[in-house]
Design a protein around this motif. Structure first.
Motif, mmCIF file in Angstrom:
data_model
loop_
_atom_site.group_PDB
_atom_site.id
_atom_site.type_symbol
_atom_site.label_atom_id
_atom_site.label_comp_id
_atom_site.label_asym_id
_atom_site.label_seq_id
_atom_site.Cartn_x
_atom_site.Cartn_y
_atom_site.Cartn_z
ATOM 1 N N PHE A 133 1.762 18.042 19.646
ATOM 2 C CA PHE A 133 1.622 16.868 18.768
ATOM 3 C C PHE A 133 1.136 17.335 17.406
ATOM 4 C CE2 PHE A 133 0.911 12.710 17.268
ATOM 5 C CZ PHE A 133 -0.365 12.601 16.746
ATOM 6 N N VAL A 134 1.871 17.029 16.349
ATOM 7 C CA VAL A 134 1.477 17.542 15.027
ATOM 8 C C VAL A 134 0.992 16.439 14.092
ATOM 9 C CG1 VAL A 134 3.005 19.540 15.189
ATOM 10 C CG2 VAL A 134 3.819 17.420 14.065
ATOM 11 N N GLY A 135 0.926 15.183 14.583
ATOM 12 C CA GLY A 135 0.340 14.133 13.744
ATOM 13 C C GLY A 135 1.250 12.928 13.573
ATOM 14 N N ILE A 136 0.726 11.939 12.844
ATOM 15 C CA ILE A 136 1.461 10.701 12.579
ATOM 16 C C ILE A 136 2.278 10.888 11.317
ATOM 17 C CG2 ILE A 136 1.248 8.254 12.011
ATOM 18 C CD1 ILE A 136 0.456 8.828 14.876
ATOM 19 N N PHE A 137 3.593 10.699 11.418
ATOM 20 C CA PHE A 137 4.470 10.857 10.245
ATOM 21 C C PHE A 137 4.480 9.547 9.457
ATOM 22 C CE2 PHE A 137 7.542 12.135 7.355
ATOM 23 C CZ PHE A 137 8.582 11.209 7.297
ATOM 24 N N TRP A 138 3.759 9.544 8.331
ATOM 25 C CA TRP A 138 3.691 8.328 7.503
ATOM 26 C C TRP A 138 3.570 8.766 6.035
ATOM 27 C CZ3 TRP A 138 -0.486 3.935 8.449
ATOM 28 C CH2 TRP A 138 0.002 2.736 7.904
ATOM 29 N N GLY A 139 4.441 9.694 5.650
ATOM 30 C CA GLY A 139 4.429 10.191 4.277
ATOM 31 C C GLY A 139 3.055 10.718 3.916
ATOM 32 N N GLN A 140 2.647 10.348 2.705
ATOM 33 C CA GLN A 140 1.368 10.867 2.197
ATOM 34 C C GLN A 140 0.172 10.276 2.933
ATOM 35 O OE1 GLN A 140 0.982 10.583 -2.147
ATOM 36 N NE2 GLN A 140 3.078 9.786 -2.144
ATOM 37 N N VAL A 141 0.383 9.200 3.712
ATOM 38 C CA VAL A 141 -0.784 8.585 4.378
ATOM 39 C C VAL A 141 -0.753 8.870 5.873
ATOM 40 C CG1 VAL A 141 -1.060 6.800 2.617
ATOM 41 C CG2 VAL A 141 0.385 6.341 4.612
ATOM 42 N N GLY A 142 0.048 9.880 6.246
ATOM 43 C CA GLY A 142 0.116 10.266 7.659
ATOM 44 C C GLY A 142 -1.078 11.133 8.026
ATOM 45 N N THR A 143 -1.035 11.726 9.218
ATOM 46 C CA THR A 143 -2.171 12.539 9.659
ATOM 47 C C THR A 143 -1.682 13.929 10.053
ATOM 48 O OG1 THR A 143 -1.934 11.954 11.982
ATOM 49 C CG2 THR A 143 -3.278 10.473 10.622
ATOM 50 N N GLY A 144 -2.623 14.831 10.277
ATOM 51 C CA GLY A 144 -2.315 16.189 10.726
ATOM 52 C C GLY A 144 -1.357 16.856 9.757
ATOM 53 N N ALA A 145 -0.338 17.508 10.328
ATOM 54 C CA ALA A 145 0.635 18.202 9.460
ATOM 55 C C ALA A 145 2.005 17.552 9.599
ATOM 56 C CB ALA A 145 0.701 19.668 9.868
ATOM 57 N N ALA A 146 2.033 16.291 10.052
ATOM 58 C CA ALA A 146 3.318 15.634 10.357
ATOM 59 C C ALA A 146 4.237 15.588 9.149
ATOM 60 C CB ALA A 146 3.055 14.221 10.880
ATOM 61 N N ASP A 147 3.706 15.213 8.003
ATOM 62 C CA ASP A 147 4.565 15.062 6.813
ATOM 63 C C ASP A 147 5.179 16.410 6.454
ATOM 64 O OD1 ASP A 147 4.263 14.282 3.335
ATOM 65 O OD2 ASP A 147 5.694 13.491 4.799
ATOM 66 N N ALA A 148 4.360 17.446 6.440
ATOM 67 C CA ALA A 148 4.855 18.787 6.077
ATOM 68 C C ALA A 148 5.875 19.267 7.111
ATOM 69 C CB ALA A 148 3.693 19.763 6.006
ATOM 70 N N MET A 149 5.616 19.034 8.375
ATOM 71 C CA MET A 149 6.520 19.521 9.431
ATOM 72 C C MET A 149 7.866 18.822 9.374
ATOM 73 S SD MET A 149 4.822 21.845 10.944
ATOM 74 C CE MET A 149 5.893 22.163 12.310
ATOM 75 N N VAL A 150 7.849 17.485 9.138
ATOM 76 C CA VAL A 150 9.131 16.741 9.067
ATOM 77 C C VAL A 150 9.908 17.195 7.835
ATOM 78 C CG1 VAL A 150 10.134 14.450 8.697
ATOM 79 C CG2 VAL A 150 8.306 14.760 10.399
ATOM 80 N N ALA A 151 9.167 17.463 6.746
ATOM 81 C CA ALA A 151 9.848 17.893 5.512
ATOM 82 C C ALA A 151 10.432 19.298 5.701
ATOM 83 C CB ALA A 151 8.852 17.888 4.358
#
Ligand code: TPU
Ligand code: MG
Length: 564
Positions: A259-277
């Motif tokens: 689990f790498v976090g909540i994907f919610w752009g700049q207001v997400g958690t963990g590293a989700a935004d970076a990982m999806v990008a």
């Protein structure tokens, strides 16, 4: 004893697993309510109004998979349309049942009470219901009842959408045959084998040669009939990073190493935004990209997606119908090869856990201290409801221990939903500890349902975050309209106890008072505990401010050429 249309409905509702039916009585549905009440497996739950009745049924469907709300014609149903809209947009099979006019009044220019008073056709409610359900039926003759009731219920269960059943006041007690086997109503559609195989091959092609696949989980994973176990199996077969959309929080275990976090752009958690990008392949499972979950369209994946839905799978350049999500994920997990490159990258990107400083007992209460104390009580039996408002951001930031559940209504976003919805949910899950985080503005919309929690002795912990107004709206676009009249919220429990209840209303102005109140709530099992947490009006999350800015920008986009 004569078997009637009302008995037919009661039997079907019980046979699909419903144990509580939410009602507001009215003279168009009283005979029907008698029939439902008479069924040994159904318990009638009265609600203070039809908006709350439909939202309680929405919450019950989150716990039970399907629910029913029974209201009177026109004045009742039109309020219940709002909770039905929530169930539609949140993919929940809520069965909306409305009493209807006596069949002798149709077409006779009789003016009836509760109706629009034009004495004309009484089909307007059924026509409106068609817009917000997957199937609407109005029973005009008792002989039609079995066919129409079964059709509406089956459509709702298959589509995971609400349905509508209108029963005239003089037909609920009319003679009716008994239902046939319930399998006719509940048996699911299975995948088409050829399509399942072709989709598997296409997935293998989509993934072959990719170095950085990431799985993105959306709310329709659970709403599609729960392929959560298959998703974990696929994730572990791939060994890749798993990011979760905010409306799907809790649908993939947050203590899972992938689990790498909540994907919610700049207001997400963990590293989700970076990982999806960073991903070069995204397996989207039940995802919903709306304006709120993409932060005003600023957080949209920009690579070709593979998307698994309840009954179809799409790839860049391919679509396969009648491929069920669970079966597809299961077959895929036997074909994929391990590729944990994204987890290696995650090791580099993983941010340090945010440590929140523990306030001293006498410190004035802050938003961060509330989060810290709520985080500490989350356990495997906890279900946390977060209401529209800064509660969304406070809740998304928390880490769910294994087994903890999270309920959010991010698509419909009806302020006040959490109070009746948590009430409905907790009736079906008395073994769980239901905790609600709700803002003062939202609480004022549906506060009456707290009295039903007292009446039915439902032990819910309500953390009412009083920041003196509509702060989420202030951060999107402020104005006088975001100010509200403050209530003495803690005192409300005296009102709702009405002399014979024992529920507690507590005020928490300091960190110590909150800790004490949470302790009292934990020990109170025979009714709700309302804790009014007062924080400063400007004490809101950075994420809300960021998110509000982009949502306001999305709302302000100028009309396109020729639209103005
Ligand atoms: C039925 C309904 N009517 C209006 C709205 C718009 N809205 N969204 N959030 C709000 C204010 C929420 O305020 P609170 O509950 O106090 O939440 P905070 O942001 O924590 O202050 C409104 C008025 C809404 N979301 N739902
Ligand atoms: Mg507020």
């Amino acid at each position: 004893k004569r078997f009637t249309v009302g008995d037919y409905l009661a039997e079907r509702l019980a046979s699909i697993g419903i144990r509580h039916h939410f009602v507001v009585p009215g003279d168009y549905n009283l005979v029907l309510l008698d029939k439902l009440q008479a069924h040994p497996d159904l318990t009638e739950i009265g609600c203070a109004n039809e908006l709350n009745c439909s939202l309680a049924a929405e919450g019950y469907a989150r716990a039970n998979g399907v629910s029913v709300c029974v209201v009177t014609f026109s004045v009742g149903a039109i309020s219940a349309f709002n909770g039905t809209g929530s169930a539609y947009s949140e993919n929940l099979p809520l069965i909306l049942v409305s009493g209807g006019p006596n069949t002798n009044d149709a077409g006779q220019h009789h003016i009836l009470h509760h109706t629009l008073g034009h004495g004309g056709e009484y089909s307007y409610q059924y026509e409106m219901a068609q817009k917000i359900t997957c199937c609407a039926v109005a029973i005009a003759r008792a002989e039609e009842a079995p066919r129409l009731i079964d059709r509406a219920i089956r459509h709702a269960l298959l589509a995971r959408k609400p349905c509508y059943i209108e029963i005239p006041t003089n037909l609920a007690g009319a003679a009716c045959v008994r239902p046939g086997p319930v399998s006719a109503v509940i048996d699911p559609v299975v995948s088409d084998n050829a399509a399942l195989e072709a989709a598997g091959k296409c997935a293998a092609e989509y993934l072959s040669g990719k170095l950085k696949p990431v799985i993105l989980v959306g709310p329709k994973l659970r709403r599609s009939g729960g392929a959560e176990a298959e998703l974990v199996k696929l994730a572990e077969a791939m060994g890749c990073a798993v990011a979760v959309q905010p409306a799907a929080k809790g649908m993939f275990p947050e203590d899972h190493p992938q689990f790498v976090g909540i994907f919610w752009g700049q207001v997400g958690t963990g590293a989700a935004d970076a990982m999806v990008a960073w991903a070069d392949a995204l397996i989207c499972v039940g995802t919903v990209f709306n304006d709120y979950s993409t932060v005003g369209w600023t957080a949209m994946p920009d690579i070709p997606l593979m998307v698994a839905e309840m009954d179809h799978v799409t790839f860049p350049g391919a679509h396969f119908s009648r491929v069920r999500m669970g079966e597809f994920l299961a077959s895929l997990s036997t074909q994929v090869t391990k590729n944990d490159s994204t987890m290696i990258e995650y090791g580099r990107l993983k941010p340090d856990p945010v440590m929140i400083h523990t306030a001293s007992r006498n410190d004035l209460l802050t938003r961060k201290e509330i989060i810290r104390q709520v985080q500490a009580i989350l356990g495997k039996d906890t279900t946390l409801f977060v209401e529209t408002g800064d509660s969304w951001f406070n809740g998304v930031q928390m880490t769910l221990p294994r087994g903890a559940q999270f309920e959010i209504e991010m698509q419909w976003g009806h302020i006040g939903w959490s109070i009746p919805a948590a009430f409905g949910y907790a009736l079906r899950h008395p073994e769980r500890r239901t905790v609600v985080m709700v803002g003062d503005g939202s609480f004022q919309v549906t506060a009456q349902e707290v009295s039903q929690m007292v009446r039915y002795k439902v032990p819910i912990t309500i953390l009412l975050i009083n920041n003196r107004g509509y702060t989420i709206e202030v951060e999107i676009h402020d104005g006088s309209y975001n100010r509200i009249k403050n209530w003495n919220y803690a005192l409300l429990m005296e009102v709702f106890n009405g002399g014979d209840g024992v529920a507690k209303g507590l005020k928490a102005d300091t960190a110590g008072e909150l800790a004490d109140a949470i302790q009292v709530a934990a020990e109170t099992r025979d009714g709700p505990t309302l804790v009014e947490c007062t924080i400063d009006q400007d004490d809101c999350s950075r994420e809300l401010i960021t998110w509000g800015h982009f949502v306001a920008a999305a709302n302000a986009r100028p009309p396109r050429e020729g639209q103005a």
